[in-house]
Design a protein around this motif. Structure first.
Motif, PDB file in Angstrom:
ATOM      1  N   ASN A 231      -2.597  -2.297   1.938  1.00  0.00           N
ATOM      2  CA  ASN A 231      -3.527  -3.389   2.179  1.00  0.00           C
ATOM      3  C   ASN A 231      -3.070  -4.122   3.442  1.00  0.00           C
ATOM      4  O   ASN A 231      -1.914  -4.534   3.536  1.00  0.00           O
ATOM      5  N   LYS A 232      -3.956  -4.280   4.403  1.00  0.00           N
ATOM      6  CA  LYS A 232      -3.573  -4.902   5.677  1.00  0.00           C
ATOM      7  C   LYS A 232      -2.931  -6.266   5.483  1.00  0.00           C
ATOM      8  O   LYS A 232      -1.983  -6.624   6.199  1.00  0.00           O
ATOM      9  N   GLU A 233      -3.419  -7.021   4.517  1.00  0.00           N
ATOM     10  CA  GLU A 233      -2.913  -8.377   4.311  1.00  0.00           C
ATOM     11  C   GLU A 233      -1.519  -8.397   3.686  1.00  0.00           C
ATOM     12  O   GLU A 233      -0.879  -9.446   3.642  1.00  0.00           O
ATOM     13  N   GLU A 234      -1.049  -7.258   3.204  1.00  0.00           N
ATOM     14  CA  GLU A 234       0.233  -7.213   2.505  1.00  0.00           C
ATOM     15  C   GLU A 234       1.283  -6.399   3.262  1.00  0.00           C
ATOM     16  O   GLU A 234       2.309  -6.023   2.692  1.00  0.00           O
ATOM     17  N   THR A 235       1.023  -6.125   4.551  1.00  0.00           N
ATOM     18  CA  THR A 235       1.969  -5.335   5.339  1.00  0.00           C
ATOM     19  C   THR A 235       2.012  -5.865   6.765  1.00  0.00           C
ATOM     20  O   THR A 235       1.333  -6.830   7.099  1.00  0.00           O
ATOM     21  N   ASP A 236       2.830  -5.247   7.599  1.00  0.00           N
ATOM     22  CA  ASP A 236       2.888  -5.617   9.009  1.00  0.00           C
ATOM     23  C   ASP A 236       3.211  -4.376   9.833  1.00  0.00           C
ATOM     24  O   ASP A 236       3.423  -3.284   9.292  1.00  0.00           O
ATOM     25  N   GLY A 237       3.256  -4.542  11.154  1.00  0.00           N
ATOM     26  CA  GLY A 237       3.463  -3.413  12.037  1.00  0.00           C
ATOM     27  C   GLY A 237       4.769  -2.691  11.799  1.00  0.00           C
ATOM     28  O   GLY A 237       4.824  -1.449  11.831  1.00  0.00           O
ATOM     29  N   GLN A 238       5.849  -3.428  11.552  1.00  0.00           N
ATOM     30  CA  GLN A 238       7.149  -2.800  11.316  1.00  0.00           C
ATOM     31  C   GLN A 238       7.128  -1.941  10.055  1.00  0.00           C
ATOM     32  O   GLN A 238       7.728  -0.862  10.006  1.00  0.00           O
ATOM     33  N   ASP A 239       6.440  -2.435   9.046  1.00  0.00           N
ATOM     34  CA  ASP A 239       6.323  -1.699   7.792  1.00  0.00           C
ATOM     35  C   ASP A 239       5.567  -0.387   8.018  1.00  0.00           C
ATOM     36  O   ASP A 239       5.991   0.681   7.554  1.00  0.00           O
ATOM     37  N   VAL A 240       4.455  -0.463   8.757  1.00  0.00           N
ATOM     38  CA  VAL A 240       3.668   0.733   9.038  1.00  0.00           C
ATOM     39  C   VAL A 240       4.496   1.751   9.819  1.00  0.00           C
ATOM     40  O   VAL A 240       4.485   2.947   9.524  1.00  0.00           O
ATOM     41  N   VAL A 241       5.244   1.285  10.821  1.00  0.00           N
ATOM     42  CA  VAL A 241       6.090   2.178  11.619  1.00  0.00           C
ATOM     43  C   VAL A 241       7.129   2.868  10.727  1.00  0.00           C
ATOM     44  O   VAL A 241       7.435   4.064  10.917  1.00  0.00           O
ATOM     45  N   ALA A 242       7.652   2.164   9.757  1.00  0.00           N
ATOM     46  CA  ALA A 242       8.643   2.755   8.857  1.00  0.00           C
ATOM     47  C   ALA A 242       8.051   3.929   8.078  1.00  0.00           C
ATOM     48  O   ALA A 242       8.723   4.955   7.859  1.00  0.00           O
ATOM     49  N   TYR A 243       6.794   3.801   7.670  1.00  0.00           N
ATOM     50  CA  TYR A 243       6.133   4.914   6.987  1.00  0.00           C
ATOM     51  C   TYR A 243       5.832   6.053   7.954  1.00  0.00           C
ATOM     52  O   TYR A 243       5.971   7.233   7.608  1.00  0.00           O
ATOM     53  N   ILE A 244       5.405   5.732   9.183  1.00  0.00           N
ATOM     54  CA  ILE A 244       5.094   6.755  10.179  1.00  0.00           C
ATOM     55  C   ILE A 244       6.326   7.591  10.513  1.00  0.00           C
ATOM     56  O   ILE A 244       6.253   8.820  10.662  1.00  0.00           O
ATOM     57  N   THR A 245       7.487   6.942  10.619  1.00  0.00           N
ATOM     58  CA  THR A 245       8.713   7.637  11.010  1.00  0.00           C
ATOM     59  C   THR A 245       9.435   8.302   9.843  1.00  0.00           C
ATOM     60  O   THR A 245      10.380   9.067  10.044  1.00  0.00           O
ATOM     61  N   GLY A 246       9.011   7.994   8.634  1.00  0.00           N
ATOM     62  CA  GLY A 246       9.646   8.594   7.468  1.00  0.00           C
ATOM     63  C   GLY A 246      10.758   7.760   6.868  1.00  0.00           C
ATOM     64  O   GLY A 246      11.422   8.190   5.915  1.00  0.00           O
ATOM     65  N   ALA A 247      10.985   6.561   7.403  1.00  0.00           N
ATOM     66  CA  ALA A 247      12.012   5.687   6.847  1.00  0.00           C
ATOM     67  C   ALA A 247      11.624   5.190   5.458  1.00  0.00           C
ATOM     68  O   ALA A 247      12.491   4.857   4.641  1.00  0.00           O
ATOM     69  N   LYS A 248      10.302   5.138   5.196  1.00  0.00           N
ATOM     70  CA  LYS A 248       9.806   4.697   3.892  1.00  0.00           C
ATOM     71  C   LYS A 248       8.706   5.646   3.423  1.00  0.00           C
ATOM     72  O   LYS A 248       7.991   6.235   4.234  1.00  0.00           O
ATOM     73  N   THR A 249       8.555   5.767   2.111  1.00  0.00           N
ATOM     74  CA  THR A 249       7.436   6.472   1.489  1.00  0.00           C
ATOM     75  C   THR A 249       7.100   5.739   0.204  1.00  0.00           C
ATOM     76  O   THR A 249       8.009   5.410  -0.571  1.00  0.00           O
ATOM     77  N   GLN A 250       5.827   5.471  -0.023  1.00  0.00           N
ATOM     78  CA  GLN A 250       5.460   4.808  -1.270  1.00  0.00           C
ATOM     79  C   GLN A 250       5.769   5.733  -2.456  1.00  0.00           C
ATOM     80  O   GLN A 250       5.570   6.952  -2.377  1.00  0.00           O
ATOM     81  N   PRO A 251       6.254   5.173  -3.562  1.00  0.00           N
ATOM     82  CA  PRO A 251       6.711   6.006  -4.688  1.00  0.00           C
ATOM     83  C   PRO A 251       5.663   7.004  -5.185  1.00  0.00           C
ATOM     84  O   PRO A 251       6.016   8.139  -5.509  1.00  0.00           O
ATOM     85  N   GLN A 252       4.391   6.596  -5.268  1.00  0.00           N
ATOM     86  CA  GLN A 252       3.387   7.522  -5.815  1.00  0.00           C
ATOM     87  C   GLN A 252       3.216   8.750  -4.938  1.00  0.00           C
ATOM     88  O   GLN A 252       2.911   9.842  -5.431  1.00  0.00           O
ATOM     89  N   PHE A 253       3.435   8.605  -3.638  1.00  0.00           N
ATOM     90  CA  PHE A 253       3.315   9.751  -2.744  1.00  0.00           C
ATOM     91  C   PHE A 253       4.614  10.557  -2.725  1.00  0.00           C
ATOM     92  O   PHE A 253       4.590  11.773  -2.590  1.00  0.00           O
ATOM     93  N   ALA A 254       5.750   9.889  -2.850  1.00  0.00           N
ATOM     94  CA  ALA A 254       7.033  10.594  -2.909  1.00  0.00           C
ATOM     95  C   ALA A 254       7.088  11.491  -4.136  1.00  0.00           C
ATOM     96  O   ALA A 254       7.551  12.634  -4.069  1.00  0.00           O
ATOM     97  N   ASP A 255       6.605  10.994  -5.266  1.00  0.00           N
ATOM     98  CA  ASP A 255       6.600  11.763  -6.510  1.00  0.00           C
ATOM     99  C   ASP A 255       5.712  13.008  -6.369  1.00  0.00           C
ATOM    100  O   ASP A 255       6.043  14.073  -6.844  1.00  0.00           O
ATOM    101  N   LYS A 256       4.603  12.849  -5.650  1.00  0.00           N
ATOM    102  CA  LYS A 256       3.672  13.971  -5.497  1.00  0.00           C
ATOM    103  C   LYS A 256       4.250  15.054  -4.604  1.00  0.00           C
ATOM    104  O   LYS A 256       4.018  16.243  -4.805  1.00  0.00           O
ATOM    105  N   ALA A 257       5.004  14.626  -3.569  1.00  0.00           N
ATOM    106  CA  ALA A 257       5.566  15.585  -2.616  1.00  0.00           C
ATOM    107  C   ALA A 257       6.754  16.338  -3.213  1.00  0.00           C
ATOM    108  O   ALA A 257       7.130  17.408  -2.735  1.00  0.00           O
ATOM    109  N   ALA A 258       7.351  15.751  -4.236  1.00  0.00           N
ATOM    110  CA  ALA A 258       8.577  16.348  -4.805  1.00  0.00           C
ATOM    111  C   ALA A 258       8.285  17.677  -5.497  1.00  0.00           C
ATOM    112  O   ALA A 258       7.203  17.904  -5.998  1.00  0.00           O
TER     113      ALA A 258
END
Length: 258
Positions: A231-258
């Motif tokens: 949700n745009k209102e609950e994140t910021d640019g640094q957070d988005v970059v962390a997902y783009i670079t792989g530093a972060k993954t939301q749990p529901q997607f990490a579980d699916k990729a496993a």
């Protein structure tokens, strides 16, 4: 206020031989919602759009559009169903004027005489003017060929097709990547106009400022997989970059990729 789901994908996947360009993409967008898709080059963003619009045929997965499961045979089927896409290449005919470009492949016809037809040039021009008014696009001379227009004007003509044909969903793939500041502002104003009209939009963009200015939700792709739905209102640019670079993954997607 957001409405019912207009597009949903489940397990959408595309393989090119041994290359997994898109894997198990579950996605939805509601009427009135604007959603950005972000990620590095090769993350799967454009591949995802090509499956939705049937530019390519999916390897597997299911697509629902406007309340029914669909299997479009090609881009024309998707357009006729109500999905208008503005690709980076624009797909405009340089030697044709604005109405001819908007109606290319969907010409209005007055009479059909065997193999020959009489086109409704007046009807196409009036519909073009209506589409341009709806998106607040200003083209000084509709008779001017596309070849003689600026990059921004060309982009606006491509976007105006979405209003001319009353699309149910608009998809824009990097619509301002090759534009200057003033032309970019014009395209972004068109996107805001679509939002005010309650028309849903998928925006592929690398421009973080643009994304946070224009959309409600941000989807991040990495290595062919969705890794975040924010949700745009609950994140910021640094957070988005962390997902783009792989530093972060939301749990529901990490579980699916496993």
């Amino acid at each position: 206020m957001l409405g019912e789901v207009i597009l949903r994908t489940e397990g959408l996947t595309k393989h090119y031989g041994g290359v997994h360009a898109l894997e198990d993409a579950d996605f939805e967008i509601r009427k009135g919602e604007h959603v950005a898709i972000m990620g590095d080059n090769g993350a799967g963003k454009s591949t995802f759009v090509r499956q939705i619009t049937a530019v390519e045929q999916k390897t597997r997965g299911t697509i629902w559009f406007d309340g029914r499961e669909v299997n479009f045979a090609g881009p024309l089927d998707a357009r006729e169903a109500g999905i208008e896409t503005v690709f980076q290449t624009l797909a405009l005919a340089d030697d044709l004027d604005v109405p001819d470009n908007l109606f290319l492949g969907r010409e209005k016809v007055l009479f059909k005489l065997g193999k020959f037809s009489i086109l409704d040039y007046r009807g196409m021009r009036e519909a073009t003017e209506e589409g341009l008014r709806k998106t607040a696009v200003k083209i000084p001379n509709l008779n001017n060929s596309i070849r003689n227009m600026s990059g921004g004007q060309r982009q606006c003509v491509a976007i105006a097709r979405t209003a001319t044909f009353r699309s149910k969903l608009t998809i824009m793939d990097e619509p301002t990547a090759a534009l200057g500041v003033q032309e970019t502002e014009q395209v972004e104003n068109i996107i805001r106009t679509l939002k005010e009209a309650g028309e849903p939009l998928i925006l592929i963009s690398h421009n973080m400022r643009q994304v946070f200015d224009l959309v409600d939700r941000i989807i991040v792709f990495r290595r062919g997989r969705m890794v975040a739905d924010l949700n745009k209102e609950e994140t910021d640019g640094q957070d988005v970059v962390a997902y783009i670079t792989g530093a972060k993954t939301q749990p529901q997607f990490a579980d699916k990729a496993a």
